[in-house]
Design a protein around this motif. Structure first.
Motif, PDB file in Angstrom:
ATOM      1  N   ALA A 100       0.833  -1.213   0.000  1.00  0.00           N
ATOM      2  CA  ALA A 100       0.000   0.000   0.000  1.00  0.00           C
ATOM      3  C   ALA A 100       0.865   1.260   0.000  1.00  0.00           C
ATOM      4  O   ALA A 100       0.562   2.232  -0.705  1.00  0.00           O
ATOM      5  CB  ALA A 100      -0.934   0.002   1.205  1.00  0.00           C
ATOM      6  N   THR A 101       1.948   1.256   0.749  1.00  0.00           N
ATOM      7  CA  THR A 101       2.852   2.403   0.779  1.00  0.00           C
ATOM      8  C   THR A 101       3.468   2.641  -0.592  1.00  0.00           C
ATOM      9  O   THR A 101       3.509   3.781  -1.087  1.00  0.00           O
ATOM     10  CB  THR A 101       3.960   2.177   1.829  1.00  0.00           C
ATOM     11  N   LEU A 102       3.949   1.566  -1.213  1.00  0.00           N
ATOM     12  CA  LEU A 102       4.525   1.697  -2.556  1.00  0.00           C
ATOM     13  C   LEU A 102       3.484   2.183  -3.565  1.00  0.00           C
ATOM     14  O   LEU A 102       3.782   3.014  -4.436  1.00  0.00           O
ATOM     15  CB  LEU A 102       5.116   0.365  -3.017  1.00  0.00           C
ATOM     16  N   ALA A 103       2.272   1.685  -3.457  1.00  0.00           N
ATOM     17  CA  ALA A 103       1.216   2.101  -4.380  1.00  0.00           C
ATOM     18  C   ALA A 103       0.906   3.585  -4.212  1.00  0.00           C
ATOM     19  O   ALA A 103       0.777   4.314  -5.209  1.00  0.00           O
ATOM     20  CB  ALA A 103      -0.050   1.263  -4.142  1.00  0.00           C
ATOM     21  N   VAL A 104       0.801   4.049  -2.994  1.00  0.00           N
ATOM     22  CA  VAL A 104       0.503   5.465  -2.749  1.00  0.00           C
ATOM     23  C   VAL A 104       1.633   6.342  -3.259  1.00  0.00           C
ATOM     24  O   VAL A 104       1.394   7.359  -3.935  1.00  0.00           O
ATOM     25  CB  VAL A 104       0.231   5.713  -1.239  1.00  0.00           C
ATOM     26  N   VAL A 105       2.882   5.970  -2.971  1.00  0.00           N
ATOM     27  CA  VAL A 105       4.023   6.763  -3.438  1.00  0.00           C
ATOM     28  C   VAL A 105       4.037   6.814  -4.964  1.00  0.00           C
ATOM     29  O   VAL A 105       4.231   7.882  -5.572  1.00  0.00           O
ATOM     30  CB  VAL A 105       5.356   6.199  -2.879  1.00  0.00           C
ATOM     31  N   ASN A 106       3.840   5.662  -5.617  1.00  0.00           N
ATOM     32  CA  ASN A 106       3.839   5.631  -7.076  1.00  0.00           C
ATOM     33  C   ASN A 106       2.720   6.470  -7.666  1.00  0.00           C
ATOM     34  O   ASN A 106       2.911   7.175  -8.659  1.00  0.00           O
ATOM     35  CB  ASN A 106       3.728   4.186  -7.580  1.00  0.00           C
ATOM     36  N   LEU A 107       1.542   6.389  -7.073  1.00  0.00           N
ATOM     37  CA  LEU A 107       0.416   7.182  -7.580  1.00  0.00           C
ATOM     38  C   LEU A 107       0.650   8.678  -7.401  1.00  0.00           C
ATOM     39  O   LEU A 107       0.317   9.476  -8.287  1.00  0.00           O
ATOM     40  CB  LEU A 107      -0.884   6.750  -6.911  1.00  0.00           C
ATOM     41  N   VAL A 108       1.227   9.069  -6.276  1.00  0.00           N
ATOM     42  CA  VAL A 108       1.522  10.495  -6.049  1.00  0.00           C
ATOM     43  C   VAL A 108       2.568  10.979  -7.047  1.00  0.00           C
ATOM     44  O   VAL A 108       2.414  12.043  -7.667  1.00  0.00           O
ATOM     45  CB  VAL A 108       1.974  10.740  -4.592  1.00  0.00           C
ATOM     46  N   VAL A 109       3.636  10.202  -7.230  1.00  0.00           N
ATOM     47  CA  VAL A 109       4.674  10.583  -8.195  1.00  0.00           C
ATOM     48  C   VAL A 109       4.087  10.641  -9.599  1.00  0.00           C
ATOM     49  O   VAL A 109       4.357  11.588 -10.362  1.00  0.00           O
ATOM     50  CB  VAL A 109       5.872   9.603  -8.129  1.00  0.00           C
ATOM     51  N   PHE A 110       3.274   9.651  -9.949  1.00  0.00           N
ATOM     52  CA  PHE A 110       2.643   9.642 -11.267  1.00  0.00           C
ATOM     53  C   PHE A 110       1.778  10.882 -11.461  1.00  0.00           C
ATOM     54  O   PHE A 110       1.819  11.527 -12.508  1.00  0.00           O
ATOM     55  CB  PHE A 110       1.819   8.364 -11.452  1.00  0.00           C
ATOM     56  N   ALA A 111       0.985  11.222 -10.453  1.00  0.00           N
ATOM     57  CA  ALA A 111       0.127  12.407 -10.547  1.00  0.00           C
ATOM     58  C   ALA A 111       0.956  13.673 -10.713  1.00  0.00           C
ATOM     59  O   ALA A 111       0.609  14.568 -11.508  1.00  0.00           O
ATOM     60  CB  ALA A 111      -0.770  12.516  -9.319  1.00  0.00           C
ATOM     61  N   LEU A 112       2.069  13.768 -10.003  1.00  0.00           N
ATOM     62  CA  LEU A 112       2.941  14.939 -10.124  1.00  0.00           C
ATOM     63  C   LEU A 112       3.573  15.022 -11.512  1.00  0.00           C
ATOM     64  O   LEU A 112       3.675  16.103 -12.097  1.00  0.00           O
ATOM     65  CB  LEU A 112       4.027  14.921  -9.047  1.00  0.00           C
ATOM     66  N   VAL A 113       3.998  13.862 -12.047  1.00  0.00           N
ATOM     67  CA  VAL A 113       4.593  13.840 -13.384  1.00  0.00           C
ATOM     68  C   VAL A 113       3.556  14.235 -14.425  1.00  0.00           C
ATOM     69  O   VAL A 113       3.833  15.035 -15.324  1.00  0.00           O
ATOM     70  CB  VAL A 113       5.203  12.450 -13.683  1.00  0.00           C
ATOM     71  N   VAL A 114       2.358  13.692 -14.324  1.00  0.00           N
ATOM     72  CA  VAL A 114       1.291  14.015 -15.275  1.00  0.00           C
ATOM     73  C   VAL A 114       0.956  15.501 -15.212  1.00  0.00           C
ATOM     74  O   VAL A 114       0.762  16.157 -16.242  1.00  0.00           O
ATOM     75  CB  VAL A 114       0.038  13.142 -15.010  1.00  0.00           C
ATOM     76  N   THR A 120       1.932  12.633 -23.230  1.00  0.00           N
ATOM     77  CA  THR A 120       1.307  11.428 -22.683  1.00  0.00           C
ATOM     78  C   THR A 120       2.348  10.662 -21.879  1.00  0.00           C
ATOM     79  O   THR A 120       3.474  10.453 -22.323  1.00  0.00           O
ATOM     80  CB  THR A 120       0.780  10.539 -23.825  1.00  0.00           C
ATOM     81  N   ILE A 121       1.964  10.211 -20.703  1.00  0.00           N
ATOM     82  CA  ILE A 121       2.874   9.491 -19.810  1.00  0.00           C
ATOM     83  C   ILE A 121       2.398   8.043 -19.693  1.00  0.00           C
ATOM     84  O   ILE A 121       1.211   7.776 -19.517  1.00  0.00           O
ATOM     85  CB  ILE A 121       2.886  10.132 -18.401  1.00  0.00           C
TER      86      ILE A 121
END
Length: 150
Positions: A100-114, A120-121
């Protein structure tokens, strides 16, 4: 440093009010049919002769709280066993927390990159579904095995 004195509650002297509470609990057990008249007489005699809490606690150790029926006691025990069976083993809790921690970190980073780029990312966080699905399958399997034992 001075000596530290540890007093165990069971070795403390009982008061008359404590003896009376135990006698009342014994009376309730008699009224509910949990004790025979002979057992009740013996236990009340011992309650009024008790000097410590330990001597009092022994007299009611095999009795449920007053007003609690055998079916309620059994229902509570069954509910506790079911709750224990549903509880995840600590190793799985740790693994789910890591995932869950890895998923949240990845989603936050993805949202910031987008948010910070115009192009398109590639949706790389979708790959987290693979270990999540594997972990879910292991969890279901472990719970199924644990439920077979109960």
């Amino acid at each position: 440093m001075g000596k530290e004195i540890r007093v165990d509650i069971e070795t403390l002297r009982a008061a008359d009010s404590d003896r009376q509470k135990v006698a009342d609990q014994l009376r309730a057990a008699l009224d509910e049919g949990r004790l025979s008249l002979h057992e009740y007489d013996e236990r009340v005699r011992d309650a009024y002769g008790a000097k410590t809490y330990k001597e009092l606690l022994v007299l009611v150790a095999d009795l449920p709280r007053p007003g609690l029926s055998a079916s309620e006691v059994a229902a509570r025990q069954l509910a506790e066993r079911r709750r224990e069976a549903r509880r995840l083993p600590p190793a799985l809790i740790v693994l789910w927390t890591i995932w869950a921690t890895l998923a949240v970190v990845n989603l936050v980073v993805f949202a910031l990159v987008v948010a910070s780029t115009d192009g398109t990312i590639y949706p790389w966080p979708a790959w987290l579904l693979v270990p999540g699905a594997a972990l879910g399958a292991v969890t279901v399997g472990v719970q199924a095995i644990r439920n077979q034992k109960h």
